[in-house]
Design a protein around this motif. Structure first.
Motif, PDB file in Angstrom:
ATOM      1  N   ILE A  69       0.840  -1.209   0.000  1.00  0.00           N
ATOM      2  CA  ILE A  69       0.000   0.000   0.000  1.00  0.00           C
ATOM      3  C   ILE A  69       0.872   1.255   0.000  1.00  0.00           C
ATOM      4  N   LEU A  70       1.937   1.240   0.810  1.00  0.00           N
ATOM      5  CA  LEU A  70       2.846   2.387   0.859  1.00  0.00           C
ATOM      6  C   LEU A  70       3.503   2.615  -0.501  1.00  0.00           C
ATOM      7  N   SER A  71       3.971   1.537  -1.133  1.00  0.00           N
ATOM      8  CA  SER A  71       4.596   1.651  -2.457  1.00  0.00           C
ATOM      9  C   SER A  71       3.604   2.144  -3.505  1.00  0.00           C
ATOM     10  N   THR A  72       2.357   1.720  -3.369  1.00  0.00           N
ATOM     11  CA  THR A  72       1.316   2.182  -4.290  1.00  0.00           C
ATOM     12  C   THR A  72       1.116   3.688  -4.166  1.00  0.00           C
ATOM     13  N   ILE A  73       1.049   4.168  -2.938  1.00  0.00           N
ATOM     14  CA  ILE A  73       0.870   5.602  -2.707  1.00  0.00           C
ATOM     15  C   ILE A  73       2.046   6.388  -3.271  1.00  0.00           C
ATOM     16  N   VAL A  74       3.269   5.881  -3.045  1.00  0.00           N
ATOM     17  CA  VAL A  74       4.458   6.553  -3.581  1.00  0.00           C
ATOM     18  C   VAL A  74       4.422   6.564  -5.107  1.00  0.00           C
ATOM     19  N   ALA A  75       4.035   5.434  -5.710  1.00  0.00           N
ATOM     20  CA  ALA A  75       3.936   5.363  -7.176  1.00  0.00           C
ATOM     21  C   ALA A  75       2.963   6.405  -7.716  1.00  0.00           C
ATOM     22  N   VAL A  76       1.817   6.552  -7.037  1.00  0.00           N
ATOM     23  CA  VAL A  76       0.806   7.521  -7.456  1.00  0.00           C
ATOM     24  C   VAL A  76       1.326   8.951  -7.326  1.00  0.00           C
ATOM     25  N   LEU A  77       2.125   9.203  -6.298  1.00  0.00           N
ATOM     26  CA  LEU A  77       2.678  10.543  -6.082  1.00  0.00           C
ATOM     27  C   LEU A  77       3.828  10.854  -7.040  1.00  0.00           C
ATOM     28  N   CYS A  78       4.297   9.819  -7.736  1.00  0.00           N
ATOM     29  CA  CYS A  78       5.285  10.028  -8.807  1.00  0.00           C
ATOM     30  C   CYS A  78       4.585  10.243 -10.144  1.00  0.00           C
ATOM     31  N   LYS A  79       3.558   9.468 -10.385  1.00  0.00           N
ATOM     32  CA  LYS A  79       2.691   9.662 -11.557  1.00  0.00           C
ATOM     33  C   LYS A  79       1.385   8.926 -11.304  1.00  0.00           C
ATOM     34  N   GLU A  80       0.292   9.523 -11.732  1.00  0.00           N
ATOM     35  CA  GLU A  80      -1.043   9.015 -11.400  1.00  0.00           C
ATOM     36  C   GLU A  80      -1.286   7.580 -11.850  1.00  0.00           C
ATOM     37  N   LEU A  81      -0.606   7.149 -12.886  1.00  0.00           N
ATOM     38  CA  LEU A  81      -0.816   5.819 -13.452  1.00  0.00           C
ATOM     39  C   LEU A  81      -0.498   4.702 -12.453  1.00  0.00           C
ATOM     40  N   GLY A  82       0.265   5.023 -11.410  1.00  0.00           N
ATOM     41  CA  GLY A  82       0.630   4.015 -10.423  1.00  0.00           C
ATOM     42  C   GLY A  82      -0.556   3.359  -9.741  1.00  0.00           C
TER      43      GLY A  82
END
Length: 280
Positions: free
Chosen positions: A182-195
């Motif tokens: 979940i944490l990695s997902t949030i970080v991915a989204v904060l890098c680009k929405e496609l995460g």
């Protein structure tokens, strides 16, 4: 045997990662181009005089998210890496390009591990990693500095998936690994929405690869009501991941404030007549 296989995957991941970096060392002499000018050269969020908190209030280009003309591209962690670049060497573009090459190398090496976990074949995973590292489709995302968002998002996307695979058991859930997912997902989204799409990938992989289910089997137990034992643990993970999805989307809508307005210059296909608009 398992130890040897793990060593081979780690070695293959390292080799592919180094290759991914080496292939783009020729970009170090390049400057800023196209969107780099707006996102980096003209972006006040990179300057020391701007509070770090502003990165979480503004879009990728430095405009407030509440501003009607904002494109609503919300990638504060990617902007944060640009800001670190700026703090270290100002607008010397070579440092930015070096980071992009390293991000691509990391993503390429991680792709080997991703493929090995998903398909369980080390040689094919190594070859897939080399193809990923060298494929020209990545040129714009690496040579164009704003493309760092793609590399960072892809890296945390894969980390989220790998953590989920560790978390998902046949009849139980490892909550430590699910929390990391979940944490990695949030970080991915904060890098680009496609995460955000990694949530769907994780759930589909859980259902069809980890639980070894199939559509006919699912239809059968839904119609008979005779559910296998693994459904309870899977349903728990499903609820947690869907709750994460909803929470992220709600937060995104709150931050966005209003719907973006695009011009034909931004997205020409969106202004075409049917059916060209739908098929493009």
């Amino acid at each position: 045997m398992a130890s040897d296989s793990s060593h081979q995957v780690k070695l293959a991941s390292f080799v592919v990662g180094v290759a991914g970096i080496a292939l783009y060392l020729n970009t170090l002499g390049l400057g800023f181009c196209f969107d780099d000018e707006t996102a980096i050269v003209q972006n006040k969020d990179l300057r020391p005089s701007t509070s770090w908190l502003e990165l979480f209030k503004n879009d990728f280009w430095g405009a407030p998210m509440s501003y009607q003309a904002s494109h609503k591209s919300y990638r504060p962690l990617t902007v944060a890496t640009f800001r670190v670049n700026y703090a270290l060497h100002g607008l010397d573009s070579s440092g930015y390009h070096l980071v992009n090459a390293v991000v691509h190398g990391f993503a390429s090496g991680l792709f080997v591990v991703f493929c090995n976990v998903a398909f369980r074949e080390s040689t094919s995973s190594f070859l897939a990693g080399l193809l990923f590292a060298a494929h020209p489709i990545h040129t714009e995302a690496v040579a164009g500095l704003v493309g760092r968002a793609e590399g960072l998002c892809a890296s945390f996307f894969m980390l989220a998936f790998l953590a989920y695979v560790k978390a998902a058991k046949k009849h139980s859930t490892d909550w430590k690994w699910l929390s990391l997912c979940i944490l990695s997902t949030i970080v991915a989204v904060l890098c680009k929405e496609l995460g955000l799409t990694v949530i769907g990938v994780c759930l589909v992989y859980d259902l069809f690869a980890i639980q070894r289910s199939s559509l006919p089997v699912i239809v059968k137990w839904l119609s008979t009501g005779s559910m296998p034992r693994w459904v309870r643990s899977f349903s728990t993970r499903l609820a947690v991941m869907l709750a994460t999805l909803v929470a992220i989307m709600m937060a995104r809508l709150y931050i966005m404030k209003n719907v973006p307005i695009f011009l034909p210059f931004d997205n020409p296909a969106a202004f075409q007549s049917s059916p060209v608009r739908q098929l493009t």
